[in-house]
Design a protein around this motif. Structure first.
Motif, short mmCIF file in Angstrom:
data_model
loop_
_atom_site.label_atom_id
_atom_site.label_comp_id
_atom_site.label_asym_id
_atom_site.label_seq_id
_atom_site.Cartn_x
_atom_site.Cartn_y
_atom_site.Cartn_z
N ALA A 143 1.01 -1.14 0.02
CA ALA A 143 -0.11 -0.06 0.04
C ALA A 143 0.89 1.27 -0.12
O ALA A 143 0.77 2.27 0.89
N SER A 144 1.67 1.43 -1.08
CA SER A 144 2.86 2.30 -0.97
C SER A 144 2.45 3.61 -1.64
O SER A 144 1.53 3.75 -2.58
N LEU A 145 3.36 4.64 -1.46
CA LEU A 145 3.24 5.85 -2.07
C LEU A 145 4.17 5.72 -3.52
O LEU A 145 5.40 5.01 -3.42
N ARG A 146 3.62 6.40 -4.51
CA ARG A 146 4.41 6.28 -5.74
C ARG A 146 4.46 7.83 -6.38
O ARG A 146 3.63 8.40 -6.37
N CYS A 147 5.91 7.78 -6.77
CA CYS A 147 6.23 8.99 -7.36
C CYS A 147 6.74 9.16 -8.63
O CYS A 147 7.53 8.05 -8.63
N VAL A 148 6.39 9.85 -9.54
CA VAL A 148 6.83 9.77 -10.97
C VAL A 148 8.14 10.66 -10.92
O VAL A 148 8.07 11.89 -10.67
N ALA A 149 9.24 10.09 -11.39
CA ALA A 149 10.56 10.75 -11.15
C ALA A 149 10.70 11.80 -12.20
O ALA A 149 10.28 11.66 -13.50
N GLY A 150 11.06 13.20 -11.72
CA GLY A 150 11.32 14.17 -12.78
C GLY A 150 10.12 15.06 -12.98
O GLY A 150 10.15 16.10 -13.51
N SER A 151 9.06 14.57 -12.55
CA SER A 151 7.50 15.42 -12.89
C SER A 151 7.63 16.57 -12.24
O SER A 151 6.65 17.44 -12.68
N GLY A 209 0.81 9.13 -6.39
CA GLY A 209 -0.46 8.64 -5.91
C GLY A 209 0.00 7.47 -4.80
O GLY A 209 1.19 7.39 -4.59
N ALA A 210 -1.01 6.62 -4.62
CA ALA A 210 -0.59 5.53 -3.84
C ALA A 210 -1.60 4.25 -3.95
O ALA A 210 -2.75 4.52 -4.31
N ARG A 211 -1.13 3.19 -3.86
CA ARG A 211 -1.92 2.10 -4.02
C ARG A 211 -2.99 1.79 -2.87
O ARG A 211 -2.96 2.55 -1.91
N GLY A 212 -4.13 1.05 -3.37
CA GLY A 212 -5.01 0.56 -2.26
C GLY A 212 -4.13 -0.16 -1.43
O GLY A 212 -3.14 -0.71 -1.47
N ASN A 213 -5.09 -0.69 -0.32
CA ASN A 213 -4.55 -1.38 0.71
C ASN A 213 -5.36 -2.79 0.71
O ASN A 213 -6.45 -2.79 1.38
N GLN A 214 -4.74 -3.82 -0.06
CA GLN A 214 -5.25 -5.12 -0.06
C GLN A 214 -4.88 -5.83 0.94
O GLN A 214 -5.17 -7.40 1.03
N SER A 215 -3.87 -5.62 1.86
CA SER A 215 -3.15 -6.18 2.84
C SER A 215 -4.09 -6.46 4.15
O SER A 215 -5.44 -5.95 4.19
N GLN A 216 -3.87 -7.37 5.23
CA GLN A 216 -4.54 -7.34 6.31
C GLN A 216 -4.13 -6.65 7.41
O GLN A 216 -4.85 -6.72 8.45
N THR A 217 -3.56 -5.57 7.13
CA THR A 217 -3.19 -4.49 8.24
C THR A 217 -3.55 -3.09 7.72
O THR A 217 -3.53 -2.88 6.52
N ARG A 218 -3.57 -2.14 8.53
CA ARG A 218 -4.07 -0.84 8.43
C ARG A 218 -2.74 -0.19 7.56
O ARG A 218 -1.52 -0.61 7.85
N ARG A 219 -3.16 0.94 7.01
CA ARG A 219 -1.72 1.63 6.37
C ARG A 219 -2.21 3.22 6.83
O ARG A 219 -2.95 3.89 6.35
N ARG A 220 -1.74 3.60 7.96
CA ARG A 220 -1.74 4.85 8.50
C ARG A 220 -0.56 5.59 8.07
O ARG A 220 0.53 5.25 8.01
N ALA A 221 -0.83 6.91 7.55
CA ALA A 221 0.21 7.67 7.04
C ALA A 221 0.12 9.10 7.62
O ALA A 221 -0.82 9.63 7.64
N PHE A 222 1.29 9.97 8.18
CA PHE A 222 1.24 10.98 8.58
C PHE A 222 1.99 11.72 7.48
O PHE A 222 3.22 11.54 7.05
N SER A 223 1.49 13.02 7.06
CA SER A 223 2.22 13.92 6.08
C SER A 223 2.49 15.24 6.54
O SER A 223 1.67 15.48 7.39
N LEU A 224 3.49 15.87 6.30
CA LEU A 224 3.78 17.13 6.73
C LEU A 224 4.36 17.89 5.42
O LEU A 224 5.00 17.53 4.86
#
Length: 274
Positions: A143-151, A209-224
């Motif tokens: 359930a990861s963050l994905r960034c386009v290089a150079g965008s 963007g970020a993937r959905g979370n198809q895992s069995q655990t939560r994906r909590r994220a803090f952004s600043l």
């Protein structure tokens, strides 16, 4: 110039080139505090809280922002962690100013991804010296963050849209390019497995963007969201996100420090100036 121990010259060069870089362990000593703050945030949502799923979709995708002044754990992390100093190094800035905090939670079985977008078009801030930190509070494998290089260096910004309705955010669309499909178009996508407290640093103009979370655990994220010396207020063709109503700023001004405090000043330069 001396760097924070977490930052190398390679980090700074990669950030400049790609618009995104992984910082291992940036919030490692603050994970439990941030988890507590997220629980408070979800139990007592702020005025901008949103549920980002359509009827019938499984899981839960919660997000909220601008809560640091009412959730003590968030303010403590903002003021006591190494994030501001690391941001100064990455941005090559003598000062770091707080823009806002952002919480995103995807419960297990949340198939909906976070749509591809740049943050900058939603904000009333322009400048070369900007950085967002995205830090998971749970181990991230899928359930990861994905960034386009150079965008962040693209000559035209990407059209901002509303996450749930997928409508255009502003009436003026000529200024913007259509939202691309980085997977289909073969763009270089940066993506990392991460431990709690690791952080991806990315420019406000980096497509992500970020993937959905198809895992069995939560994906909590803090952004600043932080800003450097050259960040200035700009007028957008509609209500921004976050909106900050009644701010009273004029185009070209630095953001008012009583609302957006300076949380770091590089001491060597301040000493030379005195």
């Amino acid at each position: 110039m001396a760097h924070h121990p977490l930052i190398t010259h390679e980090h700074i060069e990669n950030y400049r080139r790609d618009g995104a870089v992984l910082i291992k362990g940036l919030f490692r000593n603050h994970v439990e505090s941030l988890r507590k703050g997220v629980e408070t945030n979800m139990a007592e949502p702020g005025e901008y809280a949103a549920e980002n799923l359509k009827a019938g979709e499984g899981g839960r995708f919660f997000d909220d922002y601008c809560n640091w002044q009412r959730i003590p754990e968030f303010e403590d992390v903002i003021r006591t962690s190494s994030a501001a100093e690391v941001a100064a190094d990455l941005m090559q800035s003598d000062t770091v100013q707080l823009f806002h905090d952002h919480v995103l939670v995807k419960e297990p079985g949340t198939s909906r991804p976070t749509p591809w977008h740049q943050d900058a078009p939603y904000y009333f801030v322009e400048g070369r010296q900007t950085v967002s930190f995205w830090s998971p509070l749970d181990p991230v494998r899928e359930a990861s963050l994905r960034c386009v290089a150079g965008s962040h260096l693209w000559h035209k910004p990407v059209l901002p849209t509303r996450w749930l309705s997928e409508e255009n955010f502003y009436p003026d669309t000529n200024t913007y390019m259509p939202v691309p499909d980085p997977d289909a178009e073969g763009m270089t996508i940066l993506e990392w497995e991460m431990e709690p407290g690791d952080a991806v640093a990315f420019d406000y103009k980096t497509l992500h963007g970020a993937r959905g979370n198809q895992s069995q655990t939560r994906r909590r994220a803090f952004s600043l969201r932080l800003m450097g010396d050259d960040a200035r207020y700009v007028q957008r063709p509609g209500r921004t996100s976050p909106p900050f109503p009644g701010h009273g700023m004029q185009p070209g001004e630095r953001l008012r420090e009583d609302w957006f405090p300076v949380i770091y000043r590089r001491q060597a330069n301040m000493a030379r100036a005195s």
